[in-house]
Design an enzyme around this catalytic site. Structure first.
Site, PDB file in Angstrom:
ATOM      1  N   TYR A   1       0.847  -1.199   0.000  1.00 24.94           N
ATOM      2  CA  TYR A   1       0.000   0.000   0.000  1.00 24.94           C
ATOM      3  C   TYR A   1       0.877   1.242   0.000  1.00 24.94           C
ATOM      4  O   TYR A   1       1.886   1.283   0.717  1.00 24.94           O
ATOM      5  CB  TYR A   1      -0.929   0.023   1.224  1.00 24.94           C
ATOM      6  CG  TYR A   1      -2.376  -0.109   0.803  1.00 24.94           C
ATOM      7  CD1 TYR A   1      -2.993   0.936   0.132  1.00 24.94           C
ATOM      8  CD2 TYR A   1      -3.096  -1.272   1.027  1.00 24.94           C
ATOM      9  CE1 TYR A   1      -4.305   0.824  -0.299  1.00 24.94           C
ATOM     10  CE2 TYR A   1      -4.406  -1.397   0.607  1.00 24.94           C
ATOM     11  CZ  TYR A   1      -5.013  -0.340  -0.064  1.00 24.94           C
ATOM     12  OH  TYR A   1      -6.298  -0.441  -0.503  1.00 24.94           O
TER      13      TYR A   1
ATOM     14  N   GLU B   1      -0.583   4.854  -0.441  1.00 25.93           N
ATOM     15  CA  GLU B   1      -1.376   6.078  -0.667  1.00 25.93           C
ATOM     16  C   GLU B   1      -0.527   7.307  -0.378  1.00 25.93           C
ATOM     17  O   GLU B   1       0.299   7.303   0.545  1.00 25.93           O
ATOM     18  CB  GLU B   1      -2.614   6.074   0.238  1.00 25.93           C
ATOM     19  CG  GLU B   1      -3.710   5.177  -0.305  1.00 25.93           C
ATOM     20  CD  GLU B   1      -4.906   5.065   0.615  1.00 25.93           C
ATOM     21  OE1 GLU B   1      -5.256   6.066   1.257  1.00 25.93           O
ATOM     22  OE2 GLU B   1      -5.462   3.952   0.695  1.00 25.93           O
TER      23      GLU B   1
ATOM     24  N   ASP C   1      -7.617  13.961 -24.053  1.00 27.18           N
ATOM     25  CA  ASP C   1      -7.542  12.545 -23.691  1.00 27.18           C
ATOM     26  C   ASP C   1      -6.885  11.826 -24.863  1.00 27.18           C
ATOM     27  O   ASP C   1      -7.516  11.572 -25.891  1.00 27.18           O
ATOM     28  CB  ASP C   1      -8.963  12.035 -23.442  1.00 27.18           C
ATOM     29  CG  ASP C   1      -9.007  10.551 -23.097  1.00 27.18           C
ATOM     30  OD1 ASP C   1      -7.962   9.881 -23.230  1.00 27.18           O
ATOM     31  OD2 ASP C   1     -10.089  10.070 -22.721  1.00 27.18           O
TER      32      ASP C   1
ATOM     33  N   THR D   1      -4.356   6.430 -21.412  1.00 29.83           N
ATOM     34  CA  THR D   1      -4.150   5.073 -20.918  1.00 29.83           C
ATOM     35  C   THR D   1      -2.717   4.710 -21.278  1.00 29.83           C
ATOM     36  O   THR D   1      -2.084   5.398 -22.091  1.00 29.83           O
ATOM     37  CB  THR D   1      -5.090   4.059 -21.595  1.00 29.83           C
ATOM     38  OG1 THR D   1      -4.905   4.149 -23.013  1.00 29.83           O
ATOM     39  CG2 THR D   1      -6.540   4.319 -21.257  1.00 29.83           C
TER      40      THR D   1
ATOM     41  N   LYS E   1      -2.698   1.015 -24.733  1.00 27.53           N
ATOM     42  CA  LYS E   1      -3.189   0.897 -26.121  1.00 27.53           C
ATOM     43  C   LYS E   1      -1.988   1.049 -27.059  1.00 27.53           C
ATOM     44  O   LYS E   1      -1.082   0.229 -27.007  1.00 27.53           O
ATOM     45  CB  LYS E   1      -4.291   1.923 -26.356  1.00 27.53           C
ATOM     46  CG  LYS E   1      -5.465   1.766 -25.363  1.00 27.53           C
ATOM     47  CD  LYS E   1      -6.560   2.759 -25.657  1.00 27.53           C
ATOM     48  CE  LYS E   1      -7.426   3.020 -24.453  1.00 27.53           C
ATOM     49  NZ  LYS E   1      -8.706   2.408 -24.454  1.00 27.53           N
TER      50      LYS E   1
ATOM     51  N   ARG F   1      -1.852  -2.269 -18.423  1.00 29.58           N
ATOM     52  CA  ARG F   1      -3.157  -1.603 -18.312  1.00 29.58           C
ATOM     53  C   ARG F   1      -3.048  -0.531 -17.236  1.00 29.58           C
ATOM     54  O   ARG F   1      -2.645  -0.810 -16.108  1.00 29.58           O
ATOM     55  CB  ARG F   1      -4.237  -2.601 -17.878  1.00 29.58           C
ATOM     56  CG  ARG F   1      -4.498  -3.704 -18.847  1.00 29.58           C
ATOM     57  CD  ARG F   1      -5.830  -4.329 -18.583  1.00 29.58           C
ATOM     58  NE  ARG F   1      -6.864  -3.448 -19.078  1.00 29.58           N
ATOM     59  CZ  ARG F   1      -7.246  -3.385 -20.356  1.00 29.58           C
ATOM     60  NH1 ARG F   1      -6.690  -4.168 -21.250  1.00 29.58           N
ATOM     61  NH2 ARG F   1      -8.181  -2.560 -20.731  1.00 29.58           N
TER      62      ARG F   1
HETATM   63  N1  PLP Z   1     -10.378   7.498 -22.863  1.00 29.77           N
HETATM   64  C1  PLP Z   1     -10.435   7.037 -24.117  1.00 29.77           C
HETATM   65  C2  PLP Z   1     -10.303   8.001 -25.268  1.00 29.77           C
HETATM   66  C3  PLP Z   1     -10.582   5.668 -24.347  1.00 29.77           C
HETATM   67  O1  PLP Z   1     -10.653   5.208 -25.595  1.00 29.77           O
HETATM   68  C4  PLP Z   1     -10.693   4.797 -23.234  1.00 29.77           C
HETATM   69  C5  PLP Z   1     -10.864   3.343 -23.384  1.00 29.77           C
HETATM   70  O2  PLP Z   1     -11.356   2.804 -24.271  1.00 29.77           O
HETATM   71  C6  PLP Z   1     -10.657   5.348 -21.952  1.00 29.77           C
HETATM   72  C7  PLP Z   1     -10.499   6.699 -21.798  1.00 29.77           C
HETATM   73  C8  PLP Z   1     -10.853   4.492 -20.725  1.00 29.77           C
HETATM   74  O3  PLP Z   1      -9.756   3.699 -20.478  1.00 29.77           O
HETATM   75  P1  PLP Z   1      -9.860   2.504 -19.414  1.00 29.77           P
HETATM   76  O4  PLP Z   1     -10.597   1.414 -20.076  1.00 29.77           O
HETATM   77  O5  PLP Z   1      -8.429   2.189 -19.103  1.00 29.77           O
HETATM   78  O6  PLP Z   1     -10.568   3.045 -18.202  1.00 29.77           O
END
Ligand code: PLP
Length: 478
Positions: A64, A66, A241, A270, A273, A279
């Site tokens: 842990y 935090e 994002d 993320t 990908k 992950r």
């Molecule tokens: N943001 C975008 C643009 C995504 O395509 C995704 C997942 O498909 C996410 C956020 C969410 O990611 P996670 O599945 O790791 O929560």
């Protein structure tokens, strides 16, 4: 890492696991066999390296931690501090970001951290200072009521789901669509492309606190300099994002105006990908947001996954090697080959092509829904996912599209000729699939009939390519 080391590491690990729960060891073996023998075209998936995967299977999982580096709520975090510092340092270097927060467990978590950081940084309230952990007891119930009102009435403008945005960009069923007053921008109905003048006009009218850019299913690059101009004009925070295309940013395929990091106030992603890590999620921020982002835990996160932060550090170290640039360029080149393969066979693509890692195939010209196409392709060993097309008449469940991505098969070594062949195989499957009927005899959006022999010939042709480009070559499970 040599093949024999990886083979013996996994063989022994599975033996240890199998002694406790053999069905999990079996499922793990089977998953490898399945991944090896199918054409993985899910745009959000990849194959992480053995080094990244092995890093996740350690005792860091037990710890842990935090808090933040050097400031933990638990004792004995010195090694987690090393791991988190290294992951953040690699991330800053890789993306040229002033600040990196590597704790988010996933992309959705990263976006939640970003939302709350923006609210904490930008909502003007006399109570904000006191809201931070050390002062919370100074707030009365009435103060909290006011804060809830102030925080709960902010505006967010994001890309709509059917234009390619993500659930977390203000889609009503997601918390982002409930905690904010939201509006969405789409794409041009004729071209399927983003129209920045339309986004600007919406922003001027709606005056959002947060302008979200980024996508899950938009097959084109975005001009983030222009998005920042729009945000600045209306006094919004630009949050990008880059979950999908972080690998193309890290690999310097997207540079200048197409690189979100220097333009956005906050960039989320993320790590699993196109970036090909474990992950997980991450937030990159300009200095002015760093302190707010740092409060991700306890604001919306619990204890960080230290074993995953370690794997992020390994993956980022890999992405800083020059070979990753070549990989990222190949991902984009392969998407072009795939798109050309479809266009020369008269298939319809949303926006007419691609210039990132995504190809969005409109399957309505085959007389199918996305759901039928996805299932028929899966029967033939081609793993894809159905996806809405702009203004989709079949809605978000059945859809009219199939989203395809090149990151995973590029990791296996597929190039131009293989992706052209993939387009040929997909067109063959879809041309030989008919929409089925419901029990009552009406047209069905789900059932389908696959022509004789199609699945077998697709699998045979795929196997030839997959054998030439094995997944984890040299990894043999004893
Ligand atoms: N943001 C975008 C643009 C995504 O395509 C995704 C997942 O498909 C996410 C956020 C969410 O990611 P996670 O599945 O790791 O929560």
């Amino acid at each position: 890492m040599t093949d024999s080391l990886v083979s013996s590491a996994y063989t022994q690990a599975l033996e240890v696991i199998g002694q406790v729960e053999p069905r999990i060891a079996d499922a793990t073996r089977q998953e490898l066999a399945d991944q090896r023998s199918s054409l993985k075209l899910i745009a959000s998936e990849n194959y992480a390296s053995p080094a990244v995967l092995l890093t996740m299977g350690t005792w860091f999982s037990d710890k842990y931690a935090e808090g933040t580096v050097g400031h933990r709520f638990y004792a004995g975090c010195q090694n987690v501090d090393t791991v988190e510092s290294l992951a953040a340092e690699h991330a800053r270097e890789l993306f040229g970001a002033p600040y990196a927060y590597v704790q988010p467990h996933s992309g959705i978590d990263a976006n939640l951290v970003a939302f709350w950081s923006i609210l904490a940084n930008r909502v003007e309230s006399p109570y904000l200072e006191k809201m931070q952990a050390k002062n919370v007891n100074e707030l009365t119930e009435a103060d909290w009521e006011t804060l809830r009102h102030e925080f709960g009435n902010q505006r967010l403008l994001g890309m709509s789901l059917d234009a390619g945005g993500h659930l977390t960009h203000g889609f009503r069923p997601n918390i982002s669509g409930k905690m904010f007053h939201q509006q969405q921008y789409g794409t041009d109905p004729e071209t399927g492309l983003l129209d920045y003048d339309v986004v600007a006009a919406k922003a001027r009218e709606f005056k959002p606190l947060v302008l979200v850019a980024g996508y899950s299913a938009y097959p084109r690059r975005v001009d983030f300099a222009r998005m920042r101009e729009i945000a600045d004009e209306v006094g919004a925070v630009l949050m990008v994002d880059m979950a999908h295309f972080a690998g193309l940013v890290a690999g310097k395929v997207f540079t200048g105006d197409e690189d979100p990091v220097p333009h956005a106030h906050i960039t989320t992603t993320t790590t699993h990908k196109s970036l090909r890590g474990p992950r997980g999620g991450m937030v990159l921020a300009q200095e002015e947001f760093a302190a707010d982002v740092d409060r991700g835990c306890p604001m919306v996160l619990g204890g960080p996954l230290s074993h995953v932060m370690a794997a992020k550090a390994v993956a980022f170290a890999e992405a800083r090697q020059s070979s990753f640039k070549a990989y990222a360029q190949q991902v984009a080149d392969n998407a072009k080959s795939l798109a050309e393969g479809f266009l020369t066979r008269d298939a319809t693509l949303v926006t007419g092509g691609t210039d990132n890692h995504i190809v969005l195939l409109d399957v309505s010209s085959f007389g199918l829904t996305g759901r039928q196409a996805e299932s028929a392709l899966l029967d033939a060993g081609v793993v894809t996912n159905r996806n809405s097309v702009p203004a989709d008449p079949n809605g978000a469940w059945y859809t009219s599209g199939i989203r395809l991505g090149t990151p995973a098969l590029t990791t296996r070594g597929f190039g131009h000729d293989e992706f052209d062949k993939v387009a040929e195989l997909i067109v063959d499957v879809l041309s030989n699939t008919e929409a089925g009927t419901t029990k009552a005899g009406g047209p069905s959006k789900a059932s389908y009939v696959l022509g004789d022999g199609v699945a077998e010939r697709t699998k045979a042709a795929s196997a030839e390519m997959l054998d030439k480009h094995p997944l984890y070559p040299g990894l043999v499970l004893g």
